[in-house]
Write an enzyme that holds these catalytic residues in place. Structure first.
Site, short mmCIF file in Angstrom:
data_model
loop_
_atom_site.label_atom_id
_atom_site.label_comp_id
_atom_site.label_asym_id
_atom_site.label_seq_id
_atom_site.Cartn_x
_atom_site.Cartn_y
_atom_site.Cartn_z
N SER A 265 -36.10 -41.45 -144.62
CA SER A 265 -36.26 -42.87 -144.29
C SER A 265 -34.91 -43.46 -143.87
O SER A 265 -34.87 -44.54 -143.28
CB SER A 265 -36.81 -43.65 -145.50
N ASP B 17 -34.30 -34.66 -148.41
CA ASP B 17 -35.44 -34.40 -147.52
C ASP B 17 -35.09 -33.38 -146.44
O ASP B 17 -34.02 -33.47 -145.82
CB ASP B 17 -35.84 -35.69 -146.79
N LYS C 208 -37.04 -31.76 -150.50
CA LYS C 208 -38.42 -32.25 -150.38
C LYS C 208 -38.91 -31.98 -148.97
O LYS C 208 -38.14 -32.08 -148.01
CB LYS C 208 -38.49 -33.75 -150.68
N GLU D 293 -42.69 -32.42 -146.40
CA GLU D 293 -44.00 -33.08 -146.28
C GLU D 293 -45.09 -32.09 -145.90
O GLU D 293 -44.84 -31.15 -145.15
CB GLU D 293 -43.92 -34.18 -145.20
N GLU E 86 -47.92 -40.56 -151.40
CA GLU E 86 -47.60 -41.83 -150.70
C GLU E 86 -48.85 -42.41 -150.04
O GLU E 86 -49.66 -41.68 -149.43
CB GLU E 86 -46.52 -41.58 -149.63
O1 KIV Z 1 -37.88 -40.67 -146.90
C1 KIV Z 1 -38.14 -41.28 -147.95
O2 KIV Z 1 -37.44 -42.21 -148.36
C2 KIV Z 1 -39.31 -40.84 -148.69
C3 KIV Z 1 -39.79 -41.74 -149.78
C4 KIV Z 1 -40.41 -42.93 -149.20
C5 KIV Z 1 -40.69 -41.03 -150.73
O3 KIV Z 1 -39.86 -39.83 -148.42
#
Ligand code: KIV
Length: 275
Positions: free
Chosen positions: A50, A88, A118, A120, A187
């Site tokens: 994000s 991420d 993380k 997706e 989410e």
């Molecule tokens: O990229 C991010 O900040 C996220 C959160 C919204 C869980 O994946």
């Protein structure tokens, strides 16, 4: 004399053990200083992709690169000492194959020092999650609304509204849990589905616009502080920093324009020479 500073960070294994226990507190951070402000209050800091939208003004997270994630991941690791830092994997850095995901995750972990990554996706990413976990990389999964897929789902919309769609997301959650993720973000799903998945899977669920029944919650820091241009409807404001910044900048500009802003002569006036 040397002062030894020991760092005992929360681990992915510890958080996995918190299923059904004390709720897990998670926030995003992209900078060293904000990470240091929230570090003692949270269990997990996510360096989320994000950052592309929040820091860089991008329309989606799709253009975010691995180098951007690594740069901010390093900053957050420098600023924190306690929380588990999760970084991420951005769009395009892991979907091609388990081997591609492994190479990207290894770069992230070696270069930032973070404790987990993380990614997706549900069922389609289960094989990749198992591949990473078997090779020493703790993985947080992310199901429901997956923002990197914005162009195929047609916008940042709630997912799993109908029974069939809800069953698909539930199956996704079970698949990533069985593949070995230590926790998963859920989410943008209807509340009953967030609660249902939380009952169905053996790993902690971390909700964002999902359900208060999740094992933990996450929000984007800037969203809850009133510092993001676009904030999802479900986000509660815990501060309103945007207007504070504007007011401070306006006051500064007025002082500069009226030549009232302290120059060195004002700042050092009271000091004796040589002090
Ligand atoms: O990229 C991010 O900040 C996220 C959160 C919204 C869980 O994946």
């Amino acid at each position: 004399m040397s002062i030894e500073v020991t760092t005992k960070r929360v681990t992915a294994v510890e958080l996995q053990g918190r299923k059904g226990g004390q709720p897990i507190v998670c926030l995003t951070a992209y900078h060293a200083h904000t990470a240091s402000l929230l570090d003692r209050h949270v269990d997990l800091i996510l360096v989320g992709d994000s950052l592309g939208m929040v820091m860089h003004g991008l329309e989606t997270t799709v253009p975010v690169t691995l180098d951007m994630m690594i740069l901010q991941g390093k900053a957050v690791m420098r600023g924190s000492r306690h929380a588990l830092v999760v970084v991420d994997l951005p769009f395009g850095s892991y979907e091609e194959s388990p081997a591609q995901a492994f190479r990207s995750a290894v770069r992230v972990m070696k270069e930032t020092g973070c404790g987990a990554v993380k990614l997706e996706g549900g069922k389609r990413m289960a094989e990749t999650i198992a591949f990473l976990v078997q090779r020493g990389i703790p993985v947080m999964a992310h199901v429901g609304l997956t923002p990197q897929a914005v162009h195929t789902i047609g916008g940042f919309k709630v997912q799993g509204r109908g029974d069939v769609e809800a069953d698909v997301i539930s199956a996704d959650a079970k698949a990533v849990a069985e593949a070995g993720c230590f926790s998963m973000v859920i989410e943008g799903v209807p509340e009953p589905l967030g609660a249902r998945i939380t009952r169905e899977v053996a790993v902690p669920t971390i909700g964002i616009g999902a359900s208060a029944q999740c094992d933990g919650q996450i929000v984007v820091l800037e969203d809850m502080l009133g510092l993001s241009p676009r904030v999802p409807k479900f986000v509660k404001r815990f501060g309103n920093i945007g207007p504070m910044i504007e007011a401070a900048v306006a006051e500064y500009a007025t002082e500069v324009r009226s030549r009232a802003f302290p120059g060195p002569e004002n700042v050092y006036a009271a000091k004796k020479p040589g002090t």
